[in-house]
Write a protein that holds these residues in place. Structure first.
Motif, PDB file in Angstrom:
ATOM      1  N   ARG A 135       0.789  -1.105   0.055  1.00 44.06           N
ATOM      2  CA  ARG A 135      -0.128   0.106  -0.045  1.00 44.06           C
ATOM      3  C   ARG A 135       0.870   1.476  -0.078  1.00 44.06           C
ATOM      4  O   ARG A 135       1.683   1.423   0.710  1.00 44.06           O
ATOM      5  CB  ARG A 135      -0.964   0.064   1.158  1.00 44.06           C
ATOM      6  CG  ARG A 135      -1.893  -0.903   1.118  1.00 44.06           C
ATOM      7  CD  ARG A 135      -3.062  -0.879   2.454  1.00 44.06           C
ATOM      8  NE  ARG A 135      -2.124  -1.222   3.597  1.00 44.06           N
ATOM      9  CZ  ARG A 135      -2.558  -0.482   4.841  1.00 44.06           C
ATOM     10  NH1 ARG A 135      -3.337   0.109   4.927  1.00 44.06           N
ATOM     11  NH2 ARG A 135      -1.799  -0.987   5.962  1.00 44.06           N
ATOM     12  N   GLU A 152      -2.435   0.228  -4.344  1.00 43.67           N
ATOM     13  CA  GLU A 152      -2.075  -1.006  -4.082  1.00 43.67           C
ATOM     14  C   GLU A 152      -1.066  -1.521  -5.610  1.00 43.67           C
ATOM     15  O   GLU A 152      -1.728  -1.498  -6.334  1.00 43.67           O
ATOM     16  CB  GLU A 152      -3.221  -1.997  -3.754  1.00 43.67           C
ATOM     17  CG  GLU A 152      -2.670  -3.464  -3.423  1.00 43.67           C
ATOM     18  CD  GLU A 152      -3.656  -4.441  -3.253  1.00 43.67           C
ATOM     19  OE1 GLU A 152      -3.744  -5.441  -3.621  1.00 43.67           O
ATOM     20  OE2 GLU A 152      -4.693  -3.928  -2.448  1.00 43.67           O
ATOM     21  N   ALA A 239      -6.017   0.467  -2.866  1.00 42.29           N
ATOM     22  CA  ALA A 239      -5.548  -0.442  -2.034  1.00 42.29           C
ATOM     23  C   ALA A 239      -6.699  -1.392  -1.101  1.00 42.29           C
ATOM     24  O   ALA A 239      -7.797  -0.816  -1.047  1.00 42.29           O
ATOM     25  CB  ALA A 239      -4.704   0.092  -1.157  1.00 42.29           C
TER      26      ALA A 239
END
Length: 246
Positions: A135, A152, A239
Motif C-alpha cells: 500500500r 496497491e 488498496a
C-alpha cells in the motif's frame, strides 16, 4: 534490510524483505544513485549535463546513459506539444524530471538482478516496489499528515507531481509560466521511468494532462484539480486493507 540516505537532494529509503539480500546490494544501489547525481546534476559545474550545456561536449560525445535520458526528454516534449521541456528559455539544460525516475528504476533493476523479490525503493515519494501487495499513500495536497488515496502495487511504480512541496516549480514550456489547472497528479505505471516522467509532463499540461496521461500505455491516474476535485481512472489500483504498507 533497511537503509535511508540523502541523495540527489531528497531522502531515498530502501527496504528489502529477502533475507539473502545484504548490505552489499544496498551499497551498489546507493553508489549508482550518487554516480547519477555527479554525472547528471544541473547544479554541479563539472557534471556531464553542465558540460554539455556549456558546449564543452558535443551532442555526439555524450555517454550512452545521457543520450538515453535526452531521447526520453525529447519524446515527452513532442508528446506534450512542448508543455514538457527540459530546455526552457533563459534556463540551463535541466533533465531532472526524467533523471530521477530513470535512475531509481535502474536501481530497482540492480535489486532484482541481485535476487531481491520483496522490496520498496522510495525516492522522495516516488516509489518502486516488488513482491507485493504493497500500500502506497498519496499525500493530501492541503493536509500534510493525511492521504487522499492509497494505491496497491505488487510489482510496479507510482509517482506524484504537485505544487504543495516546492511551489510553482513545474513550468509549462508552451507559455514559460508555472503550470496551472492541477494541484497534484499521480501516475501508476509498470516502471518509475514512465510513472515519474508522465506525472511531471501531464502536470505541465494542466487540466488537459489528466486525459493525456490516462491514455499513455500502462498508466493509471489519480489527480486533484485546482478546484479541489479528485479524478481517478477506472483502473487505478485502490488498496485493499490486507496489503502491506510501503
Amino acid at each position: 534490510m533497511r537503509r535511508v540516505e540523502h541523495v540527489m537532494g531528497f531522502p531515498v529509503s530502501l527496504r528489502v524483505d529477502d533475507e539473502h539480500i545484504g548490505e552489499r546490494t544496498a551499497d551498489a544501489v546507493f553508489a549508482w544513485l550518487r554516480e547519477v547525481d555527479a554525472r547528471f546534476s544541473p547544479f554541479r559545474p563539472d557534471s556531464e549535463v553542465c558540460r554539455l550545456d556549456r558546449g564543452e561536449l558535443s551532442a555526439g560525445a555524450v555517454s550512452a546513459d545521457l543520450r538515453e535520458v535526452l531521447d526520453l526528454c525529447e519524446e515527452y516534449r513532442i508528446a506534450t506539444g512542448g508543455a514538457f521541456d527540459v530546455r526552457l528559455p533563459g534556463r540551463g539544460l535541466d533533465p531532472c524530471a526524467v533523471v530521477k525516475g530513470w535512475s531509481v528504476q535502474r536501481a530497482a533493476e540492480l535489486l532484482r538482478a541481485a535476487g531481491a523479490r520483496r522490496f520498496v525503493l522510495n525516492a522522495g515519494g516516488d516509489v518502486v516496489v516488488g513482491g507485493g501487495p504493497w500500500r502506497v499513500g498519496v499525500r493530501h495536497p492541503e493536509q500534510a499528515d493525511k492521504v487522499c488515496t492509497v494505491a496497491e502495487l505488487t510489482d510496479g511504480a507510482i509517482a506524484t507531481s504537485a505544487c504543495y512541496e516546492r511551489g510553482d516549480h513545474i513550468i509549462d514550456g508552451r507559455s514559460g509560466r508555472p503550470a496551472t489547472g492541477l494541484v497534484s497528479l499521480t501516475v501508476v505505471a509498470p516502471c518509475l521511468t514512465v510513472a515519474d516522467t508522465t506525472a511531471t509532463a501531464a502536470f505541465a499540461m494542466g487540466a488537459d494532462g489528466i486525459a493525456w496521461a490516462a491514455a499513455r500505455e500502462g498508466c493509471e491516474v489519480f489527480a486533484v484539480d485546482a478546484g479541489g476535485g479528485a479524478l481517478r481512472t477506472e483502473g487505478f489500483p485502490v488498496a485493499r486493507a490486507e496489503a502491506r504498507v510501503a
